[in-house]
Design a protein around this motif. Structure first.
Motif, PDB file in Angstrom:
ATOM      1  N   MET A   1       0.846  -1.173   0.000  1.00 21.21           N
ATOM      2  CA  MET A   1       0.000   0.000   0.000  1.00 21.21           C
ATOM      3  C   MET A   1       0.893   1.237   0.000  1.00 21.21           C
ATOM      4  O   MET A   1       1.914   1.285   0.646  1.00 21.21           O
ATOM      5  N   HIS A   2       0.478   2.242  -0.716  1.00 21.49           N
ATOM      6  CA  HIS A   2       1.198   3.506  -0.777  1.00 21.49           C
ATOM      7  C   HIS A   2       1.167   4.159   0.596  1.00 21.49           C
ATOM      8  O   HIS A   2       0.166   4.094   1.316  1.00 21.49           O
ATOM      9  N   GLU A   3       2.253   4.800   0.972  1.00 26.71           N
ATOM     10  CA  GLU A   3       2.343   5.353   2.328  1.00 26.71           C
ATOM     11  C   GLU A   3       1.316   6.446   2.630  1.00 26.71           C
ATOM     12  O   GLU A   3       1.040   6.731   3.776  1.00 26.71           O
ATOM     13  N   TYR A   4       0.742   7.070   1.597  1.00 29.20           N
ATOM     14  CA  TYR A   4      -0.230   8.128   1.829  1.00 29.20           C
ATOM     15  C   TYR A   4      -1.673   7.671   1.638  1.00 29.20           C
ATOM     16  O   TYR A   4      -2.590   8.467   1.690  1.00 29.20           O
ATOM     17  N   THR A   5      -1.862   6.409   1.414  1.00 28.24           N
ATOM     18  CA  THR A   5      -3.205   5.875   1.231  1.00 28.24           C
ATOM     19  C   THR A   5      -3.746   5.413   2.574  1.00 28.24           C
ATOM     20  O   THR A   5      -3.068   4.722   3.317  1.00 28.24           O
ATOM     21  N   SER A   6      -4.946   5.794   2.863  1.00 26.41           N
ATOM     22  CA  SER A   6      -5.574   5.416   4.123  1.00 26.41           C
ATOM     23  C   SER A   6      -6.785   4.538   3.845  1.00 26.41           C
ATOM     24  O   SER A   6      -7.506   4.748   2.878  1.00 26.41           O
ATOM     25  N   THR A   7      -6.988   3.580   4.728  1.00 29.46           N
ATOM     26  CA  THR A   7      -8.196   2.766   4.613  1.00 29.46           C
ATOM     27  C   THR A   7      -9.286   3.287   5.538  1.00 29.46           C
ATOM     28  O   THR A   7     -10.350   2.701   5.620  1.00 29.46           O
ATOM     29  N   ALA A   8      -9.004   4.382   6.217  1.00 27.59           N
ATOM     30  CA  ALA A   8     -10.009   4.964   7.116  1.00 27.59           C
ATOM     31  C   ALA A   8     -11.064   5.709   6.309  1.00 27.59           C
ATOM     32  O   ALA A   8     -10.775   6.339   5.299  1.00 27.59           O
ATOM     33  N   ARG A   9     -12.297   5.621   6.777  1.00 24.33           N
ATOM     34  CA  ARG A   9     -13.401   6.407   6.212  1.00 24.33           C
ATOM     35  C   ARG A   9     -13.852   7.357   7.301  1.00 24.33           C
ATOM     36  O   ARG A   9     -13.953   6.967   8.464  1.00 24.33           O
ATOM     37  N   VAL A  10     -14.159   8.593   6.913  1.00 22.54           N
ATOM     38  CA  VAL A  10     -14.508   9.619   7.896  1.00 22.54           C
ATOM     39  C   VAL A  10     -15.824  10.286   7.491  1.00 22.54           C
ATOM     40  O   VAL A  10     -16.018  10.614   6.324  1.00 22.54           O
ATOM     41  N   TRP A  11     -16.703  10.476   8.474  1.00 23.09           N
ATOM     42  CA  TRP A  11     -17.977  11.157   8.286  1.00 23.09           C
ATOM     43  C   TRP A  11     -18.049  12.313   9.277  1.00 23.09           C
ATOM     44  O   TRP A  11     -17.444  12.263  10.345  1.00 23.09           O
ATOM     45  N   GLY A  12     -18.826  13.338   8.948  1.00 22.65           N
ATOM     46  CA  GLY A  12     -19.025  14.459   9.846  1.00 22.65           C
ATOM     47  C   GLY A  12     -20.478  14.910   9.830  1.00 22.65           C
ATOM     48  O   GLY A  12     -21.174  14.761   8.826  1.00 22.65           O
ATOM     49  N   LEU A  13     -20.928  15.437  10.950  1.00 20.31           N
ATOM     50  CA  LEU A  13     -22.297  15.921  11.091  1.00 20.31           C
ATOM     51  C   LEU A  13     -22.296  17.084  12.066  1.00 20.31           C
ATOM     52  O   LEU A  13     -21.735  16.970  13.159  1.00 20.31           O
ATOM     53  N   THR A  14     -22.915  18.198  11.675  1.00 24.68           N
ATOM     54  CA  THR A  14     -23.085  19.326  12.584  1.00 24.68           C
ATOM     55  C   THR A  14     -24.555  19.403  12.968  1.00 24.68           C
ATOM     56  O   THR A  14     -25.429  19.345  12.102  1.00 24.68           O
ATOM     57  N   CYS A  15     -24.799  19.518  14.265  1.00 25.75           N
ATOM     58  CA  CYS A  15     -26.169  19.527  14.794  1.00 25.75           C
ATOM     59  C   CYS A  15     -26.432  20.808  15.576  1.00 25.75           C
ATOM     60  O   CYS A  15     -25.561  21.262  16.330  1.00 25.75           O
ATOM     61  N   PRO A  16     -27.627  21.372  15.460  1.00 28.79           N
ATOM     62  CA  PRO A  16     -28.014  22.485  16.329  1.00 28.79           C
ATOM     63  C   PRO A  16     -28.008  22.010  17.786  1.00 28.79           C
ATOM     64  O   PRO A  16     -28.156  20.817  18.052  1.00 28.79           O
ATOM     65  N   GLY A  17     -27.851  22.943  18.697  1.00 31.66           N
ATOM     66  CA  GLY A  17     -27.718  22.600  20.104  1.00 31.66           C
ATOM     67  C   GLY A  17     -29.009  22.327  20.842  1.00 31.66           C
ATOM     68  O   GLY A  17     -29.171  22.734  21.994  1.00 31.66           O
ATOM     69  N   PHE A  18     -29.928  21.617  20.231  1.00 31.96           N
ATOM     70  CA  PHE A  18     -31.197  21.269  20.865  1.00 31.96           C
ATOM     71  C   PHE A  18     -31.148  19.837  21.388  1.00 31.96           C
ATOM     72  O   PHE A  18     -30.553  18.962  20.743  1.00 31.96           O
ATOM     73  N   PRO A  19     -31.791  19.552  22.501  1.00 29.33           N
ATOM     74  CA  PRO A  19     -31.756  18.203  23.070  1.00 29.33           C
ATOM     75  C   PRO A  19     -32.195  17.096  22.108  1.00 29.33           C
ATOM     76  O   PRO A  19     -31.641  16.009  22.127  1.00 29.33           O
ATOM     77  N   GLU A  20     -33.168  17.379  21.248  1.00 30.04           N
ATOM     78  CA  GLU A  20     -33.641  16.335  20.324  1.00 30.04           C
ATOM     79  C   GLU A  20     -32.578  15.942  19.299  1.00 30.04           C
ATOM     80  O   GLU A  20     -32.682  14.899  18.658  1.00 30.04           O
ATOM     81  N   GLU A  21     -31.548  16.740  19.161  1.00 35.21           N
ATOM     82  CA  GLU A  21     -30.469  16.416  18.225  1.00 35.21           C
ATOM     83  C   GLU A  21     -29.609  15.256  18.715  1.00 35.21           C
ATOM     84  O   GLU A  21     -28.905  14.626  17.932  1.00 35.21           O
ATOM     85  N   VAL A  22     -29.663  14.964  20.010  1.00 33.14           N
ATOM     86  CA  VAL A  22     -28.908  13.822  20.538  1.00 33.14           C
ATOM     87  C   VAL A  22     -29.420  12.526  19.915  1.00 33.14           C
ATOM     88  O   VAL A  22     -28.636  11.658  19.522  1.00 33.14           O
ATOM     89  N   SER A  23     -30.736  12.397  19.765  1.00 33.01           N
ATOM     90  CA  SER A  23     -31.278  11.179  19.140  1.00 33.01           C
ATOM     91  C   SER A  23     -30.887  11.116  17.663  1.00 33.01           C
ATOM     92  O   SER A  23     -30.620  10.034  17.136  1.00 33.01           O
ATOM     93  N   ARG A  24     -30.823  12.253  16.999  1.00 36.67           N
ATOM     94  CA  ARG A  24     -30.363  12.270  15.605  1.00 36.67           C
ATOM     95  C   ARG A  24     -28.904  11.821  15.514  1.00 36.67           C
ATOM     96  O   ARG A  24     -28.534  11.050  14.624  1.00 36.67           O
ATOM     97  N   ALA A  25     -28.077  12.275  16.438  1.00 39.70           N
ATOM     98  CA  ALA A  25     -26.669  11.868  16.463  1.00 39.70           C
ATOM     99  C   ALA A  25     -26.545  10.360  16.683  1.00 39.70           C
ATOM    100  O   ALA A  25     -25.706   9.703  16.059  1.00 39.70           O
ATOM    101  N   ARG A  26     -27.379   9.820  17.547  1.00 40.46           N
ATOM    102  CA  ARG A  26     -27.369   8.356  17.782  1.00 40.46           C
ATOM    103  C   ARG A  26     -27.760   7.603  16.517  1.00 40.46           C
ATOM    104  O   ARG A  26     -27.105   6.619  16.147  1.00 40.46           O
ATOM    105  N   ARG A  27     -28.833   8.025  15.862  1.00 37.86           N
ATOM    106  CA  ARG A  27     -29.277   7.357  14.627  1.00 37.86           C
ATOM    107  C   ARG A  27     -28.202   7.412  13.551  1.00 37.86           C
ATOM    108  O   ARG A  27     -27.942   6.420  12.861  1.00 37.86           O
ATOM    109  N   TRP A  28     -27.595   8.565  13.393  1.00 37.46           N
ATOM    110  CA  TRP A  28     -26.534   8.759  12.408  1.00 37.46           C
ATOM    111  C   TRP A  28     -25.392   7.777  12.663  1.00 37.46           C
ATOM    112  O   TRP A  28     -24.916   7.108  11.748  1.00 37.46           O
ATOM    113  N   THR A  29     -24.985   7.671  13.920  1.00 33.54           N
ATOM    114  CA  THR A  29     -23.906   6.756  14.291  1.00 33.54           C
ATOM    115  C   THR A  29     -24.307   5.311  14.029  1.00 33.54           C
ATOM    116  O   THR A  29     -23.540   4.535  13.451  1.00 33.54           O
TER     117      THR A  29
END
Length: 141
Positions: A1-29
């Motif tokens: 494998m090339h030294e700069y090739t990664s097998t890692a996959r990365v995801w990101g999510l930004t959520c508003p600071g409301f309590p109901e967003e915690v359940s959205r973060a759980r579902r996403w994960t």
């Protein structure tokens, strides 16, 4: 494998600071880690870290928090970044038996193989790592 090739996959999510967003973060994960033996632990970690960001920092209410999930063959890394507003870094506490809050980061520290906190009063990032190789003597790299 090339030294700069990664097998890692990365995801990101930004959520508003409301309590109901915690359940959205759980579902996403859960959706990203569907079929992984680490999905339940990861979902609980994201729930606790997201709730902490909303409850204890400027992320709550009109702010937001950011989640990052990195998956590689050896490690699942979950990070939650808050908007700061506190001079105290997140840390494990020893709450009294009748305390309502204060157990979340301690629980994360027990579930995760490693927990790292970076940042300052402008914002903290808490990263919890779950190693896929948990045999005795197993190491993430």
């Amino acid at each position: 494998m090339h030294e700069y090739t990664s097998t890692a996959r990365v995801w990101g999510l930004t959520c508003p600071g409301f309590p109901e967003e915690v359940s959205r973060a759980r579902r996403w994960t859960r959706d990203i880690l569907r079929g992984s033996p680490l999905a339940d632990d990861a979902e609980l970690i994201v729930s606790e870290l997201s709730a902490n960001a909303i409850l204890h920092t400027a992320s709550g209410g009109t702010g937001s928090f950011h989640l990052a999930l990195a998956v590689s063959p050896k490690v699942v890394a979950l990070s939650v970044t808050d908007e700061g507003g506190t001079d105290t870094a997140p840390k494990v506490k020893q709450p009294s038996e009748d305390a309502v809050h204060g157990r979340g980061l301690g629980m994360v520290s027990v579930i995760a193989h490693r927990v790292v906190v970076h940042g300052n009063h402008s914002g903290y990032t808490v990263t919890a790592e779950l190693f896929t190789d948990t045999r005795p003597g197993g190491h993430p790299c």
